[in-house]
Design an enzyme around this catalytic site. Structure first.
Site, PDB file in Angstrom:
ATOM      1  CG  PHE A 149       1.262  20.286 -33.447  1.00  0.00           C
ATOM      2  CD1 PHE A 149       1.556  21.607 -33.752  1.00  0.00           C
ATOM      3  CD2 PHE A 149       0.529  20.039 -32.297  1.00  0.00           C
ATOM      4  CE1 PHE A 149       1.149  22.647 -32.938  1.00  0.00           C
ATOM      5  CE2 PHE A 149       0.112  21.071 -31.473  1.00  0.00           C
ATOM      6  CZ  PHE A 149       0.423  22.381 -31.794  1.00  0.00           C
ATOM      7  CE  LYS A 173       1.243   9.045 -33.144  1.00  0.00           C
ATOM      8  NZ  LYS A 173       0.437  10.242 -33.607  1.00  0.00           N
ATOM      9  CD  GLU A 176      -2.712  13.096 -34.849  1.00  0.00           C
ATOM     10  OE1 GLU A 176      -3.586  13.478 -34.020  1.00  0.00           O
ATOM     11  OE2 GLU A 176      -1.593  12.660 -34.491  1.00  0.00           O
ATOM     12  CB  SER A 226      -0.307  18.146 -23.699  1.00  0.00           C
ATOM     13  OG  SER A 226      -0.969  16.892 -23.703  1.00  0.00           O
ATOM     14  CB  CYS A 281       7.154  22.765 -24.592  1.00  0.00           C
ATOM     15  SG  CYS A 281       8.828  22.195 -24.938  1.00  0.00           S
ATOM     16  CD  GLU A 382       1.772  23.785 -22.669  1.00  0.00           C
ATOM     17  OE1 GLU A 382       2.941  23.838 -23.096  1.00  0.00           O
ATOM     18  OE2 GLU A 382       1.164  22.720 -22.468  1.00  0.00           O
TER      19      GLU A 382
END
Length: 498
Positions: A149, A173, A176, A226, A281, A382
């Site tokens: 995201f 993909k 969402e 992740s 990240c 994290e």
């Protein structure tokens, strides 16, 4: 309620599974759209479309592919503000940050435009008498990408432009949580002349992810997200015979030596820790202050942190927007409270922050934690939010040992005026991307992005030369054309290079 469709076979396709996920505006907290979650059958339809398209796209000339990509780059440039607005509306990041994301994604489109050079093979002549050997690279077939995201336009552009430039077809993909930007990328690719089925988008959740990992026609999967999910993607993909590149999480350290310009270091710590609300990240989440730099550096960072303007991403005055969801906002806040209980000093507490008129938005202020124990959850985990930890080290050796003991190895940076110390650091530190007086060392498009240790699963980094290698397979061709003067004859001996 606006529906965000799948994109299959060059056209929008409404979801038929009956399952939907909410898409929020993080600045208001209101659900403004919904996204369908694909069924197995819908994923299969997207893969079938890509498989059919590969029959012609895989053999299309490099000239045809680059013509489409050059046009695509032109369209992206013309529509960058529109795409940025979609990102801001669904992710929450400020407009300038969204524009920067698109610019970095377009670097990979520009790299893809040079694919004739990137996939150029090798030829060795006369390796034996009248024998030549050629090495070429060919596409894999249908490949897939699963994206996060936090960069809904840039990370997809890290993947599909290179993949399709190499002759593959692609099923994406996207997250969402903010799917509209990638959908718009697909529309523009079609407008640029990309044949139907070469790029497909299936919206969805774990059902779609698992089907992509299991589908026998998918040859390779790229993932960014992740660390726990990256591990899952790698293991499940390999189980089903896929080539996998999976980029995981991070806990990036910024080492500040006593000779550094502390004002500059403080500015860069602010930028790297709190930009995009820390949902990167490659964000700096730990500053390692060496020697007697700590107190002064913390004071400078705190002074700057307290002056940041936090508000809706579509407000030009905002420097930082909200987090992606209410649940994530609350989780980030819990780390600040937990750090205090675990021995850290809370210098700036951003929890409980609200924006007048946007009280239901997913806003949080920036937090600065000093003297954080390495046993604290705020140091070990994290957080993926605007929380900066400061730890102290007496010496460079202590600092490098601290950084290298981290289970992650995505990015790191050193701030110093000492070239010898910087050179030593870049060789000794255990991380895939290193900055010297650069806090977020994300490589340019023609160098590859990727970390070490628990930040990368698979053998290839993403984009750059590694991206080309990942999306192609090598073939070596040995040929001999007899000279008309050859007499031929039978020789059962082992062939030798003579």
């Amino acid at each position: 309620m606006q529906n965000i469709n799948h994109w299959i076979g060059g056209k929008p396709v409404e979801g038929a599974s009956g399952r939907f996920g909410p898409v929020y505006n993080p600045a208001t907290g209101a659900q403004e759209k919904q996204v369908p979650f694909a069924s197995v059958d819908e994923v299969d339809a997207a893969v079938a479309s890509a498989r059919a398209a590969f029959e012609s796209w895989g053999t299309a000339s490099l000239a045809k592919r680059t013509t489409v990509l050059f046009k695509y780059r032109e369209l992206l440039d013309a529509h960058r503000d529109e795409i940025a607005e979609l990102i801001t509306a669904e992710h929450g990041k400020v407009h300038s940050d969204a524009l920067g994301e698109i610019a970095r994604g377009m670097e990979i489109v520009e790299l893809a435009c040079s694919v004739p050079q990137l996939v150029k093979g090798e030829l060795s002549t006369q390796v034996s008498t009248r024998v030549d050997v050629a090495a070429i690279r060919q596409p894999l077939g249908v490949v897939a990408g699963i994206t996060p995201f936090n960069f809904p336009a840039m990370v997809p552009m890290w993947m599909f432009p290179l993949a399709i430039a190499c002759g593959n077809t692609f099923v994406l993909k996207p997250s969402e949580k903010d799917p509209s930007a990638s959908y718009r990328l697909a529309e523009l690719a079609s407008e640029a002349g990309l044949p139907d089925g070469v790029l497909n988008i299936v919206q969805g959740d774990k059902v779609a992810v698992d089907r992509l990992l299991e589908h026998p026609d998918i040859t390779a999967v790229s993932f960014v997200g992740s660390t726990p999910i990256a591990k899952y993607i790698q293991l499940k993909g390999i189980e089903h015979g896929k080539r996998v590149q999976a980029l995981g999480g991070a806990k990036n350290h910024m080492l500040v030596l006593p000779d550094a310009d502390l004002d500059f270091a403080a500015d860069q710590a602010i930028n790297a820790a709190y930009g995009s609300a820390g949902e990167r990240c490659m964000a700096v989440s730990v500053v390692v202050a060496v020697g007697d730099t700590g107190d002064e550096l913390v004071d400078k960072i705190a002074e700057r942190a307290k002056g940041l303007k936090i508000g809706p991403g579509n407000d030009a005055a905002s420097e930082m927007g909200p987090l992606i969801t209410r649940e994530h906002r609350d989780k980030v806040a819990s780390y600040v409270a937990g750090a205090a209980a675990q021995g850290a000093e809370v210098v700036v507490d951003g929890t409980g922050f609200t924006v007048p008129g946007h009280e239901d938005g997913f806003f949080i202020g920036v937090s600065l934690l000093d003297k954080v124990p390495v046993t604290a959850d705020a140091y070990k985990d994290e957080i993926f939010g605007p929380v900066l930890c400061v730890v102290r080290a007496e010496t460079y050796d202590e600092a490098i040992a601290l950084i290298n003991s981290s289970r992650w190895g995505n990015g790191t940076a050193i701030f110093t005026r000492d070239g010898g110390a910087a050179r030593r650091f870049q060789l000794e530190v255990q991380a895939g991307m290193v900055g010297v007086n650069v806090p977020i060392p994300v490589p340019v498009g023609y160098h590859s992005f990727g970390g070490w240790k628990d930040s990368l699963f698979g053998d290839h980094h993403i984009y750059g030369n590694d991206g080309i290698a990942f999306y192609t397979q090598g073939k070596v061709i040995t040929t001999r054309w007899p000279d008309p003067a050859d007499s031929g004859g039978i020789n059962l001996g082992f062939p030798s290079h003579s």
